[in-house]
Design a protein around this motif. Structure first.
Motif, short mmCIF file in Angstrom:
data_model
loop_
_atom_site.label_atom_id
_atom_site.label_comp_id
_atom_site.label_asym_id
_atom_site.label_seq_id
_atom_site.Cartn_x
_atom_site.Cartn_y
_atom_site.Cartn_z
N ALA A 5 0.83 -1.21 0.00
CA ALA A 5 0.00 0.00 0.00
C ALA A 5 0.87 1.26 0.00
CB ALA A 5 -0.93 0.00 1.23
N ARG A 43 2.17 2.08 -3.33
CA ARG A 43 1.18 2.81 -4.14
C ARG A 43 1.14 4.29 -3.73
NH1 ARG A 43 0.36 2.54 -8.43
NH2 ARG A 43 -1.83 3.18 -8.51
N GLU A 96 3.93 5.78 -5.50
CA GLU A 96 3.67 5.84 -6.95
C GLU A 96 2.69 6.96 -7.28
OE1 GLU A 96 4.62 1.24 -8.31
OE2 GLU A 96 2.58 1.75 -7.66
N HIS A 97 1.69 7.16 -6.43
CA HIS A 97 0.75 8.27 -6.66
C HIS A 97 1.47 9.61 -6.53
CE1 HIS A 97 -2.82 5.96 -7.27
NE2 HIS A 97 -2.69 5.32 -6.12
N GLU A 106 3.35 10.64 -9.53
CA GLU A 106 2.54 11.20 -10.61
C GLU A 106 2.25 12.67 -10.37
OE1 GLU A 106 -0.87 8.72 -11.26
OE2 GLU A 106 0.39 6.94 -11.43
N LEU A 112 -7.22 7.41 -3.11
CA LEU A 112 -6.55 6.69 -4.20
C LEU A 112 -6.22 5.25 -3.78
CD1 LEU A 112 -4.22 9.61 -5.38
CD2 LEU A 112 -5.98 8.48 -6.78
N ILE A 113 -5.78 5.09 -2.53
CA ILE A 113 -5.43 3.74 -2.04
C ILE A 113 -6.71 2.89 -1.96
CG2 ILE A 113 -4.52 2.44 -0.05
CD1 ILE A 113 -2.41 3.93 -1.73
N GLU A 114 -7.77 3.51 -1.49
CA GLU A 114 -9.04 2.76 -1.41
C GLU A 114 -9.48 2.30 -2.80
OE1 GLU A 114 -11.60 5.42 0.73
OE2 GLU A 114 -10.89 4.71 2.69
N GLN A 115 -9.31 3.18 -3.79
CA GLN A 115 -9.65 2.79 -5.18
C GLN A 115 -8.73 1.67 -5.68
OE1 GLN A 115 -9.44 6.36 -7.58
NE2 GLN A 115 -10.98 7.38 -6.31
N ASP A 116 -7.44 1.80 -5.39
CA ASP A 116 -6.46 0.81 -5.86
C ASP A 116 -6.79 -0.59 -5.35
OD1 ASP A 116 -4.89 2.67 -7.17
OD2 ASP A 116 -3.50 2.95 -5.49
N PHE A 117 -7.10 -0.66 -4.07
CA PHE A 117 -7.26 -1.97 -3.44
C PHE A 117 -8.72 -2.37 -3.25
CE2 PHE A 117 -2.99 -0.62 -2.32
CZ PHE A 117 -2.24 -1.77 -2.50
#
Lengths: 250, 276
Positions: free
Chosen positions: A193, A196, A199-200, A203, A214-219
């Motif tokens: 996590a 990520r 990585e975010h 960007e 964003l983490i909630e969306q990723d996982f």
């Protein structure tokens, strides 16, 4: 006037001798003295590689190390005019040729990658980034230190003495390496996590609230309060150590 | 002016004390190109205080391989960015069969090599838009020689129309290793082309062989040869003290710099009096 084929051949023979130790007949050469060229060349190569890979050097026996260096320099054509890049070429050679030592030392690739990362990061060109130190970690958009790299490893070469690492230690490990203000390299172990999160931030600058989403969306999960605290704790530490450079100016 | 080869090994002590006071510093561009972080900061501190001379290692002017113009473009940018006073390289090759060797190998003393090397020096000078100084390297064996060393060097200097970096220690080493007279060798060089002088120590490894290590102090016979060279030159030329290994205390390096400066000053005074 072109260099004659014969002259070219003599030069190639001398260079080849320095790399392989195999001496062809070269007219006029002092055979008792020419050995010093190979010694001098191999001393430079060995010295640079030992300095770049102290852990690998300690892990391997003397015979294994010497054999690795000899294989590398005779079989691989070093491309970089900058000698400090040569260790990178050794790492690539071991990986690309699937060198025999990898069977005995499955962690060798990771160890070379880890050690080269420190040199590469220490030497890398400066990368400026627009940021300010005036901000609030909990609410401002966070700016990542661009002088960083992410690494994925199979063995914990960052945690344990390589000779103490066992086959059962094999699992995914994630690291961030960054260069701080003093130029020192700091490695930080990351969960998937947190990878990520980085990585975010690679960007674009983002606030903690944005990162949660964003983490909630990723996982595909809902972060718990404990997860929020873990992320905050990580980012506080990353800010203190310079992995987070600062905040996005308004 | 007497300078010092700027080494990472003593960078911190050099910059944080005033024991060592060279007139300039010298670096190999290869060791600093594309470098950031700690070393860049240190290097920039040094550049703020001292003029920079540069001495390349990897151009491989005597190589049978093609010249690396991408590398040369990086060197050119480095020279511009640092305001380097000059760029010098070795009369040797360090790359062959598309592989770098990271050491200096002797070029065969042949006529075709003379033409080949002279043409490459001219190309480099055209590309860099400046003359370069070429250093006579120490060597431990000739390679298929057809010409004498002095003919080989003088013809290249003339055909390339380049400058000479006269490493006095290298001439001493070569004279010892190949049984000729060092002073006579220097007398036969085209001394009008001398732009820069290097001085260093060496290691005698047998009765018949000296290796150019840059790891010891300069010995008295090399100081004598230096004095003789300056007398022949009769003009002021920048001099560099090279020390790459076995680095001593800063005081010892400064003592060598002071001795070189004193010899230079005395010779220049004598020369001036002789002219007056």
């Amino acid at each position: 006037m072109q260099l004659l084929k014969q002259t070219r051949q003599y030069q190639s023979d001398l260079a080849g001798y320095c790399r392989t130790g195999i001496l062809q007949h070269i007219p006029g050469i002092h055979t008792s003295n020419v050995v010093h060229y190979r010694k001098l060349v191999m001393n430079v190569v060995d010295d640079i590689l030992q300095n770049a890979y102290p852990l690998t050097y300690d892990l391997l026996s003397e015979t294994e190390w010497d054999s690795l260096v000899a294989d590398f320099f005779s079989e691989h054509s070093c491309k970089s005019p900058q000698v400090w890049y040569m260790p990178k070429e050794l790492m690539e050679y071991v990986i690309d040729t699937d060198h025999a030592l990898l069977k005995q030392y499955p962690l060798l690739c990771n160890l070379l990658q880890f050690e080269w990362m420190e040199t590469a990061m220490f030497m890398m060109q400066d990368i400026p980034v627009v940021h300010t130190r005036n901000g609030d970690l909990l609410f401002s958009k966070l700016v990542l230190n661009p002088e960083h790299r992410l690494m994925a490893l199979d063995y914990p070469v960052h945690r344990k003495n390589p000779s103490a690492i066992k086959p059962e230690d094999q699992q995914p490990y994630y690291l961030a390496a960054h260069r701080d203000e003093e130029g020192q390299i700091i490695f930080t172990e990351l969960s998937p996590a947190l990878v990520r999160v980085i990585e975010h931030l690679q960007e674009r600058a983002a606030s903690i609230q944005e990162l949660y989403q964003l983490i909630e969306q990723d996982f595909g999960i809902q972060l718990a309060e404990a997860d929020h605290l873990a992320i905050i704790h990580f980012l506080q530490q990353a800010y203190r150590e310079g992995l987070i450079k600062g905040f996005s100016p308004a | 002016m007497v300078g010092i080869g700027y080494r990472k090994d003593f960078s911190e002590e050099f910059l944080n004390s005033d024991i060592l006071s060279p007139a300039f510093i010298e670096v190999a561009p290869e060791n600093w190109l594309g470098v950031g972080g700690y070393w860049k900061k240190q290097f920039h501190q040094a550049l703020e205080r001292y003029p920079l001379f540069t001495h390349g290692l990897s151009l491989s002017i005597g190589s049978p391989d093609e010249l690396d113009f991408q590398f040369l473009a990086n060197v050119k940018a480095f020279l511009k960015e640092t305001g380097a006073v000059l760029y010098s390289e070795h009369l040797s090759y360090a790359k062959c069969d598309n592989a770098h060797l990271y050491d200096l190998l002797p070029i065969p003393f042949t006529e075709d090599a003379v033409k080949h090397v002279a043409e490459r020096i001219r190309k480099v000078q055209d590309f860099l838009e400046q003359k370069i100084a070429i250093e006579i390297v120490s060597y431990y064996t000739p390679v298929a020689p057809e010409l004498t060393e002095i003919n080989f060097i003088n013809t290249i200097l003339q055909e390339a129309d380049c400058e000479l970096l006269l490493d006095v220690n290298n001439v001493y080493v070569n004279a010892f290793n190949h049984r000729y007279h060092a002073k006579q060798f220097i007398e036969q060089l085209d001394l009008n082309r001398v732009r820069y002088i290097h001085m260093a120590g060496h290691e005698q490894v047998s009765d018949s062989l000296i290796i150019d290590t840059h790891g010891e102090a300069i010995i008295d016979p090399v100081y004598d040869l230096f004095e003789h060279t300056l007398e022949l030159l009769g003009r002021d030329v920048p001099v560099l003290l090279e020390r790459d290994f076995n680095i001593p205390e800063m005081e010892a390096l400064q003592a060598e710099i002071s001795r070189l400066s004193a010899i230079k000053e005395n010779v220049l005074k004598r020369t001036a009096h002789a002219i007056a």
